[in-house]
Scaffold this motif. Structure first.
Motif, PDB file in Angstrom:
ATOM      1  N   VAL A 474       0.856  -1.163   0.000  1.00  0.00           N
ATOM      2  CA  VAL A 474       0.000   0.000   0.000  1.00  0.00           C
ATOM      3  C   VAL A 474       0.899   1.221   0.000  1.00  0.00           C
ATOM      4  O   VAL A 474       2.062   1.116   0.378  1.00  0.00           O
ATOM      5  N   ASP A 475       0.374   2.306  -0.450  1.00  0.00           N
ATOM      6  CA  ASP A 475       1.071   3.585  -0.592  1.00  0.00           C
ATOM      7  C   ASP A 475       1.539   3.676  -2.010  1.00  0.00           C
ATOM      8  O   ASP A 475       1.458   2.732  -2.744  1.00  0.00           O
ATOM      9  N   ASP A 476       1.886   4.874  -2.407  1.00  0.00           N
ATOM     10  CA  ASP A 476       2.161   5.065  -3.834  1.00  0.00           C
ATOM     11  C   ASP A 476       3.311   4.187  -4.213  1.00  0.00           C
ATOM     12  O   ASP A 476       3.726   3.849  -5.134  1.00  0.00           O
TER      13      ASP A 476
ATOM     14  N   ARG B  87      -3.954   4.294  -6.443  1.00  0.00           N
ATOM     15  CA  ARG B  87      -2.751   4.983  -5.955  1.00  0.00           C
ATOM     16  C   ARG B  87      -2.890   6.501  -5.863  1.00  0.00           C
ATOM     17  O   ARG B  87      -2.455   7.114  -4.904  1.00  0.00           O
ATOM     18  N   ILE B  88      -3.500   7.108  -6.870  1.00  0.00           N
ATOM     19  CA  ILE B  88      -3.583   8.574  -6.833  1.00  0.00           C
ATOM     20  C   ILE B  88      -4.523   9.005  -5.712  1.00  0.00           C
ATOM     21  O   ILE B  88      -4.247   9.943  -4.964  1.00  0.00           O
ATOM     22  N   PHE B  89      -5.615   8.284  -5.569  1.00  0.00           N
ATOM     23  CA  PHE B  89      -6.580   8.591  -4.512  1.00  0.00           C
ATOM     24  C   PHE B  89      -5.921   8.470  -3.139  1.00  0.00           C
ATOM     25  O   PHE B  89      -6.118   9.321  -2.255  1.00  0.00           O
ATOM     26  N   PHE B  90      -5.126   7.426  -2.966  1.00  0.00           N
ATOM     27  CA  PHE B  90      -4.423   7.221  -1.692  1.00  0.00           C
ATOM     28  C   PHE B  90      -3.539   8.425  -1.372  1.00  0.00           C
ATOM     29  O   PHE B  90      -3.586   8.979  -0.268  1.00  0.00           O
ATOM     30  N   ARG B  91      -2.762   8.845  -2.365  1.00  0.00           N
ATOM     31  CA  ARG B  91      -1.880  10.005  -2.160  1.00  0.00           C
ATOM     32  C   ARG B  91      -2.696  11.252  -1.845  1.00  0.00           C
ATOM     33  O   ARG B  91      -2.327  12.045  -0.975  1.00  0.00           O
ATOM     34  N   ASN B  92      -3.783  11.439  -2.603  1.00  0.00           N
ATOM     35  CA  ASN B  92      -4.598  12.633  -2.392  1.00  0.00           C
ATOM     36  C   ASN B  92      -5.150  12.687  -0.968  1.00  0.00           C
ATOM     37  O   ASN B  92      -5.209  13.753  -0.352  1.00  0.00           O
ATOM     38  N   VAL B 100      -6.479   6.973   5.456  1.00  0.00           N
ATOM     39  CA  VAL B 100      -6.883   5.885   4.552  1.00  0.00           C
ATOM     40  C   VAL B 100      -6.183   4.619   5.034  1.00  0.00           C
ATOM     41  O   VAL B 100      -4.970   4.554   5.076  1.00  0.00           O
ATOM     42  N   LEU B 101      -6.962   3.632   5.397  1.00  0.00           N
ATOM     43  CA  LEU B 101      -6.388   2.443   6.012  1.00  0.00           C
ATOM     44  C   LEU B 101      -6.956   1.186   5.363  1.00  0.00           C
ATOM     45  O   LEU B 101      -8.145   1.123   5.034  1.00  0.00           O
ATOM     46  N   GLU B 102      -6.092   0.209   5.198  1.00  0.00           N
ATOM     47  CA  GLU B 102      -6.503  -1.029   4.537  1.00  0.00           C
ATOM     48  C   GLU B 102      -6.978  -2.074   5.541  1.00  0.00           C
ATOM     49  O   GLU B 102      -6.401  -2.233   6.615  1.00  0.00           O
ATOM     50  N   SER B 103      -8.032  -2.772   5.130  1.00  0.00           N
ATOM     51  CA  SER B 103      -8.496  -3.925   5.891  1.00  0.00           C
ATOM     52  C   SER B 103      -9.150  -4.888   4.922  1.00  0.00           C
ATOM     53  O   SER B 103     -10.011  -4.498   4.136  1.00  0.00           O
ATOM     54  N   ALA B 141       4.048   7.935   4.861  1.00  0.00           N
ATOM     55  CA  ALA B 141       2.686   8.461   4.718  1.00  0.00           C
ATOM     56  C   ALA B 141       2.139   8.913   6.068  1.00  0.00           C
ATOM     57  O   ALA B 141       1.428   9.917   6.167  1.00  0.00           O
ATOM     58  N   LYS B 142       2.490   8.159   7.116  1.00  0.00           N
ATOM     59  CA  LYS B 142       1.958   8.469   8.442  1.00  0.00           C
ATOM     60  C   LYS B 142       2.466   9.830   8.930  1.00  0.00           C
ATOM     61  O   LYS B 142       1.713  10.602   9.528  1.00  0.00           O
TER      62      LYS B 142
END
Lengths: 476, 165
Positions: A474-476, B87-92, B100-103, B141-142
């Motif tokens: 995950v992450d870019d 990916r772009i949405f995650f960065r945005n 934004v967290l994955e599960s 990211a954090k």
């Protein structure tokens, strides 16, 4: 070392002694970051250029302001384009275009293409703004297009781009790569659009998420076809799409033999059929035979995917002086002024106009439903562009099928989806008979088109996307 | 407590804010009122600050339009949990400060309308059926998210985070 003749061949020894074999993405990002990096590593890299378009320029400007930066880092390396809703369809858009022009002027940005010059991606590549082997970021998801000439192009949101134009740098995670190899030759009537739709069908809309799609066996193609391939890697979730072995690439720009790929896919061009993407998914793809007879109301020929001279010529070669079906509208939007002028010079545009096409000014056109021929509720569109999401081209109740320019021309001529090869092979008399038969068979859609006749639900089942569980960081 | 809004796979940004309602089409003050206008009519009126979106695979795919995320931020969406993100949405989202967290499980365990609570720092989504562990964010990211977004981070530090490089 010189490049082997005839396009791509794997390079033997890695450039740096003691390093592991690299994919093209790893090679570019190692060179640009100055470190020996591989998939999964995080890098901060300089950008050779930043692309900004009208649709989100306001967010870039706001981001700069919020950052407290007055000036872009290098005005000679920023390209600004007014293409997404151009010429302005409403006063609100006209105001925002005005703000963009003012920003361009005060920043001293020379690379500026105003309304009517064409789609940002087409201009970025064909006017030589994409330096192979460098990193370019843009405010548009289809910035992957720059991989057509071997540039690592990645789309980002307005704030990321504001940071890039302020600092001249961006951060990226080095992507894993998927290797797509094209084998054999395309048959007559089949295009590289069909080839890339076949790839999307195989990989799925998220099968290349966070990854780079590396194309082998396509380096020798005309630039326009490479744009079609690289641009549509976005529809698989890819961070970038790179064509290996292009004439523009410097000698160092090759993946190593033995590079590690997350997945390898080979597409047999010899057996490839015309492909149709069934609404509302780009990866919901069937061979044309499954969709024969599907009626359409409007045909869009254009976009960065298929708005070039070659695409317009393919359409004209199907129409052969005939008028389109009177129940259908055909909209042709050249991808750039250069493509428009080429198609004017060789008579292609006149032929399309004589067939009944509406010729739009160069730009994104109706691809994203903002200007020039947006779809009414329950209309069925056959588009040569790259997305068929619900609501993409106007009303959320419209349906959008995606296909090649050949299929688009057949749909305009007959009012239905059909295999274009019969039309290309037919004698004049056979063509007229074929068109007459197909028109007669077309289900009546009435003046106020009704949902009846749209077979997307049934075809969606036939398409059964081959989903590929690609596990990415995950992450870019 | 906040409400969960549950969506499926491949929720694209055209569904979040259709292109025809982009800020530069309708103005900066209005575009967020069209959030999910086709996909989930009524969302923009009913959503409350702190509410959580829960989705399946590839959430936020398609157009890079950051205003889709900005619309959610304007409406006060407190976080997004999905099987995976585009990916772009995650960065945005990181850049604008939305967690934004994955599960892998949340989309199956949480029902639309459930009362939930998100602890982004601990990586836990509290749901009626119990706590759901979320995949931790990468440190790079954090750091950006903890600063409230990339603009705030850069204003404070002058450069990108140095962790994870």
């Amino acid at each position: 070392m010189t490049r082997p003749p005839g396009g791509f061949a794997p390079r033997e020894p890695p450039t740096l002694a003691g390093t592991s074999p690299k994919t093209l993405a790893e090679r570019i990002l190692s060179r640009q970051s100055g470190r020996d990096v591989r998939a999964g590593d995080l890098v901060i890299v300089p950008v050779s250029r930043v692309m900004v378009h009208d649709s989100v320029a306001d967010a870039v400007m706001a981001g700069m302001r919020d950052l407290g930066r007055d000036r872009v880092w290098d005005p000679s390396k920023v390209g600004v384009f007014i293409d997404h809703a151009a010429p302005a369809p409403t006063p609100v858009v006209a105001d925002s275009h005005r703000a963009v022009r003012e920003w361009v002027r005060t920043q001293g940005i020379a690379t500026f293409y105003d309304a009517g010059e064409g789609v940002c991606h087409q201009i970025m590549v064909e006017e030589g703004y994409c330096e192979p082997g460098t990193v370019i970021v843009g405010t548009d998801s289809h910035s992957n297009t720059y991989g057509a000439v071997g540039a690592f192009g990645a789309g980002m949101g307005g704030t990321d781009i504001a940071v890039a134009v302020a600092l001249g740098r961006t951060w990226l995670r080095v992507p894993e790569s998927l290797k797509v190899t094209f084998a054999g030759r395309l048959r007559e009537g089949i295009t590289w659009k069909d080839a890339i739709m076949r790839v999307v069908r195989e990989i799925g809309t998220d099968g290349a998420r966070y990854a780079c799609v590396e194309f082998h066996g396509a380096g020798a193609l005309p630039q326009g076809d490479r744009i079609t391939l690289a641009g549509m890697t976005t529809e698989m979730g890819a961070k970038a799409g790179l064509v290996v072995g292009t004439p523009e690439a410097p000698d160092w720009l090759f993946p190593d033999a033995g590079a590690s790929y997350a997945r390898e896919v080979t597409i047999d061009l010899q057996t490839l059929e015309p492909q149709i993407a069934v609404p509302p998914r780009v990866d919901q793809v069937v061979d044309v035979s499954a969709a024969v007879g599907q009626p359409v109301d409007i045909v869009f020929l254009g976009s960065c995917t298929n708005g070039r001279l070659v695409d317009m010529r393919q359409a004209a070669s199907v129409l052969r002086g005939r008028r389109i079906d009177p129940r259908v509208r055909l909209e042709v939007v050249p991808a750039s002024r250069r493509q428009l002028e080429l198609a004017m010079a060789d008579g292609t545009l006149a032929a399309l106009s004589a067939a009944g096409a509406v010729i739009g000014s160069s730009g994104c056109g109706p691809c994203l439903g903002r200007t020039g021929g947006v779809l009414a509720g329950e209309e069925i569109c056959l588009s040569t562009a790259n997305r068929n999401y619900r609501g993409r081209m106007g009303s959320p109740d419209a349906s959008i099928y995606l296909a090649s320019p050949y299929v688009a021309a057949v749909a305009a001529l007959t009012g239905v989806i059909d295999d274009p090869r019969a039309y290309l092979e037919a004698s004049d008399a056979e063509l007229d008979a074929l068109v007459e038969r197909r028109r007669a068979e077309r289900p009546d859609r009435g003046a106020a088109s009704s949902r009846s006749g749209d077979r997307s639900a049934e075809l969606a089942l036939a398409a059964a996307p081959l989903r590929f569980a690609y596990q990415a960081e995950v992450d870019d | 407590m906040s409400r969960a809004w549950v969506f499926g796979d491949d929720l694209d940004t055209d569904q979040m804010v259709p292109g025809r309602y982009a800020p530069f089409m309708v103005g900066q003050d209005r575009f967020h009122t069209y959030a999910f206008c086709d996909a989930r009519p009524g969302f923009a009126k009913e959503v409350r600050p702190g509410d959580i979106l829960v989705g399946g695979e590839n959430l936020g795919c398609g157009s890079s339009r950051e205003y889709a995320v900005l619309a959610l931020k304007r409406l006060g969406v407190g976080g997004i949990v999905a099987k995976s993100f585009a990916r772009i949405f995650f960065r945005n989202c990181i850049n604008l400060g939305i967690p934004v967290l994955e599960s892998a499980d949340a989309v199956d365990l949480v029902k639309d309308g459930d009362e939930v609570s998100l602890d982004a720092t601990a990586g836990v989504l509290g749901a009626p059926g119990g706590d759901i562990r979320l995949r931790p964010l990468p440190p790079f990211a954090k750091e950006i998210l903890d600063a409230g977004g990339v603009i705030a981070f850069l204003r404070e530090h002058g450069d990108f985070p140095r962790v994870g490089l």
